[in-house]
Design a protein around this motif. Sequence first.
Motif, PDB file in Angstrom:
ATOM      1  N   ALA A  32       5.903  81.072  11.302  1.00 44.19           N
ATOM      2  CA  ALA A  32       3.868  80.506  10.901  1.00 44.19           C
ATOM      3  C   ALA A  32       3.280  79.785  12.113  1.00 44.19           C
ATOM      4  O   ALA A  32       2.151  80.490  12.472  1.00 44.19           O
ATOM      5  N   ALA A  33       4.011  79.878  13.330  1.00 48.93           N
ATOM      6  CA  ALA A  33       2.529  80.266  14.471  1.00 48.93           C
ATOM      7  C   ALA A  33       2.164  81.608  15.061  1.00 48.93           C
ATOM      8  O   ALA A  33       1.092  82.071  15.159  1.00 48.93           O
ATOM      9  N   TYR A  80       7.535  77.971  20.842  1.00 50.21           N
ATOM     10  CA  TYR A  80       7.797  78.320  19.447  1.00 50.21           C
ATOM     11  C   TYR A  80       7.769  77.771  18.363  1.00 50.21           C
ATOM     12  O   TYR A  80       7.388  78.852  17.718  1.00 50.21           O
ATOM     13  N   ASP A  81       6.960  76.771  18.438  1.00 45.55           N
ATOM     14  CA  ASP A  81       6.498  76.078  17.350  1.00 45.55           C
ATOM     15  C   ASP A  81       4.988  75.796  17.644  1.00 45.55           C
ATOM     16  O   ASP A  81       4.267  75.080  16.637  1.00 45.55           O
ATOM     17  N   THR A  82       3.988  76.085  18.366  1.00 43.60           N
ATOM     18  CA  THR A  82       3.010  76.108  18.917  1.00 43.60           C
ATOM     19  C   THR A  82       1.706  77.488  19.251  1.00 43.60           C
ATOM     20  O   THR A  82       2.632  78.438  19.307  1.00 43.60           O
ATOM     21  N   VAL A  83       1.229  76.880  18.879  1.00 37.06           N
ATOM     22  CA  VAL A  83      -0.316  78.336  19.212  1.00 37.06           C
ATOM     23  C   VAL A  83      -1.620  77.737  20.572  1.00 37.06           C
ATOM     24  O   VAL A  83      -2.069  76.308  20.059  1.00 37.06           O
ATOM     25  N   LEU A  84      -1.548  77.757  21.627  1.00 39.49           N
ATOM     26  CA  LEU A  84      -2.696  77.374  22.477  1.00 39.49           C
ATOM     27  C   LEU A  84      -3.654  78.066  22.112  1.00 39.49           C
ATOM     28  O   LEU A  84      -2.903  79.562  22.572  1.00 39.49           O
ATOM     29  N   LEU A  85      -4.867  77.433  21.907  1.00 42.35           N
ATOM     30  CA  LEU A  85      -5.905  78.681  22.232  1.00 42.35           C
ATOM     31  C   LEU A  85      -7.045  77.815  23.669  1.00 42.35           C
ATOM     32  O   LEU A  85      -7.477  77.214  24.267  1.00 42.35           O
ATOM     33  N   THR A 107      -5.842  75.432   8.946  1.00 41.98           N
ATOM     34  CA  THR A 107      -5.423  74.769   7.834  1.00 41.98           C
ATOM     35  C   THR A 107      -4.731  75.062   6.980  1.00 41.98           C
ATOM     36  O   THR A 107      -4.284  74.567   5.953  1.00 41.98           O
ATOM     37  N   GLY A 108      -5.321  76.375   6.797  1.00 45.29           N
ATOM     38  CA  GLY A 108      -4.975  77.310   5.550  1.00 45.29           C
ATOM     39  C   GLY A 108      -3.105  77.456   5.866  1.00 45.29           C
ATOM     40  O   GLY A 108      -2.697  77.970   5.196  1.00 45.29           O
ATOM     41  N   HIS A 109      -2.949  77.426   7.298  1.00 42.15           N
ATOM     42  CA  HIS A 109      -1.905  77.559   8.126  1.00 42.15           C
ATOM     43  C   HIS A 109      -0.527  76.355   8.501  1.00 42.15           C
ATOM     44  O   HIS A 109       0.182  76.938   8.510  1.00 42.15           O
ATOM     45  N   GLY A 110      -0.961  75.621   7.371  1.00 42.02           N
ATOM     46  CA  GLY A 110      -0.245  73.935   7.639  1.00 42.02           C
ATOM     47  C   GLY A 110      -0.831  73.623   9.631  1.00 42.02           C
ATOM     48  O   GLY A 110       0.538  72.952   9.092  1.00 42.02           O
ATOM     49  N   ALA A 111      -1.436  74.066  10.303  1.00 36.56           N
ATOM     50  CA  ALA A 111      -1.525  73.919  11.400  1.00 36.56           C
ATOM     51  C   ALA A 111      -2.223  72.521  11.789  1.00 36.56           C
ATOM     52  O   ALA A 111      -2.944  71.582  10.374  1.00 36.56           O
ATOM     53  N   ARG A 112      -1.276  71.460  12.451  1.00 37.10           N
ATOM     54  CA  ARG A 112      -1.716  70.439  12.842  1.00 37.10           C
ATOM     55  C   ARG A 112      -1.711  69.939  14.420  1.00 37.10           C
ATOM     56  O   ARG A 112      -1.544  70.625  15.228  1.00 37.10           O
TER      57      ARG A 112
END
Length: 101
Positions: free
Chosen positions: A39-40, A64-69, A96-101
Amino acid sequence: MPLEPLSQKEIEDRLAELPGWSLDGERISRTYRLDSHFAAAALVVHIAQVQDEQDHHSDLTLGYDTVLLTVNTHSVGGAVTEKDFALAGRVEELSTGHGAR
Ligand SMILES: C[C@H](O)[C@H](O)[C@H]1CNC2=NC(N)=NC(=O)C2=N1
């Protein structure tokens, strides 16, 4: 209109409207957390599409389950500009559509 560096106050005012975003040196940044590594990675690909559309490109770090921009504007010497906030706003919408928080 030519692209101008934003003042510290302008940056702070815009960041106040973007929960999770902060000023990181001379860049604005946010870390998103996702439900899985895949998902990330999918979020990274979607952000890449938007960045090509906007012709404005952040540095993206896939964890692993993060994206840093992190993003600033190279063409004005690495200052923060409206283009950075336009990208941030668009990424906020799509994340939000990706379920990111
Ligand atoms: C030619 C092209 O428009 C420029 O190189 C764009 C591409 N993406 C960019 N991205 C960022 N972050 N800053 C820039 O100044 C920039 N310039």
